[in-house]
Motif scaffolding. Structure first.
Motif, PDB file in Angstrom:
ATOM      1  N   GLU A  44       0.969  -1.338   0.095  1.00 41.48           N
ATOM      2  CA  GLU A  44       0.036  -0.017  -0.032  1.00 41.48           C
ATOM      3  C   GLU A  44       1.002   1.385   0.024  1.00 41.48           C
ATOM      4  OE1 GLU A  44       0.749  -1.152   4.195  1.00 41.48           O
ATOM      5  OE2 GLU A  44       0.068  -2.120   2.701  1.00 41.48           O
ATOM      6  N   ASN A  46       3.226   1.745  -1.903  1.00 42.82           N
ATOM      7  CA  ASN A  46       3.583   1.899  -3.470  1.00 42.82           C
ATOM      8  C   ASN A  46       5.124   2.635  -3.640  1.00 42.82           C
ATOM      9  OD1 ASN A  46       3.126   1.376  -6.086  1.00 42.82           O
ATOM     10  ND2 ASN A  46       2.148   3.300  -6.517  1.00 42.82           N
ATOM     11  N   ARG A  59       5.376  -8.068  -4.618  1.00 39.56           N
ATOM     12  CA  ARG A  59       4.224  -7.282  -3.801  1.00 39.56           C
ATOM     13  C   ARG A  59       3.380  -8.227  -3.276  1.00 39.56           C
ATOM     14  NH1 ARG A  59       4.301  -2.675  -7.685  1.00 39.56           N
ATOM     15  NH2 ARG A  59       5.224  -1.047  -6.509  1.00 39.56           N
TER      16      ARG A  59
END
Length: 161
Positions: A44, A46, A59
């Protein structure tokens, strides 16, 4: 002639470390590191990663904890020798890989590791004799790190919990 070992690095992260980006470059610059498997337990956030040919970015959909990324990374590894590293330690990658190569010329590499305070509190000894010091947690002012190298063939996955 000494055989140069090749290594895969497994690097689980939640992006809390100030060392991780520098270490990605250090791993990439080391000729003995064939691949870097970065397992992202906080997708989250990123994070933008540098373009590094050796980097494989996994991820996870959510934080899977500490153990599953290690087991996944070892299973994915293309190399027989796997370095499992916390993302919060900094060390001389070339010196560590050379040390592992020297040890492997005398004994087949099974498991070798360092668990303790951050790297600026210790030095890898250049002596031929490996010396272990008792860890004193009261002297650890900076945190905890893990740096373990395993032979993939001999690796037994950690239990999930």
């Amino acid at each position: 002639m000494e055989l140069e070992l090749k290594f895969t690095v497994i690097l689980p992260t939640m992006w809390r470390s100030e060392y991780i980006m520098d270490m990605l470059y250090k791993y990439s610059d080391c000729p003995q590191i064939q691949e870097i498997i970065l397992i992202d337990n906080a997708p989250e956030l990123n994070k933008q990663l540098p373009e590094i040919d050796k980097l494989i970015h996994i991820r996870e959909p959510h934080n899977t904890g500490a153990v599953p990324p290690v087991n996944k990374g070892v299973k994915m590894s293309k190399c027989d020798n796997v370095i499992i590293s916390s993302d919060d330690i900094e060390f001389d990658v070339n010196e560590y890989c050379n040390l592992l190569t020297r040890i492997n010329t005398q004994h087949k590499l099974n498991t070798l590791g360092y668990i303790g305070s951050h790297s600026h509190n210790y030095e890898i000894s250049k002596l031929e004799e490996v010396k272990l010091n008792i860890y004193n947690p009261s002297e650890n002012k900076t945190g905890w790190g893990c740096l373990v190298t395993v032979n993939k063939e001999l690796y037994e996955p950690f239990p999930p919990k």
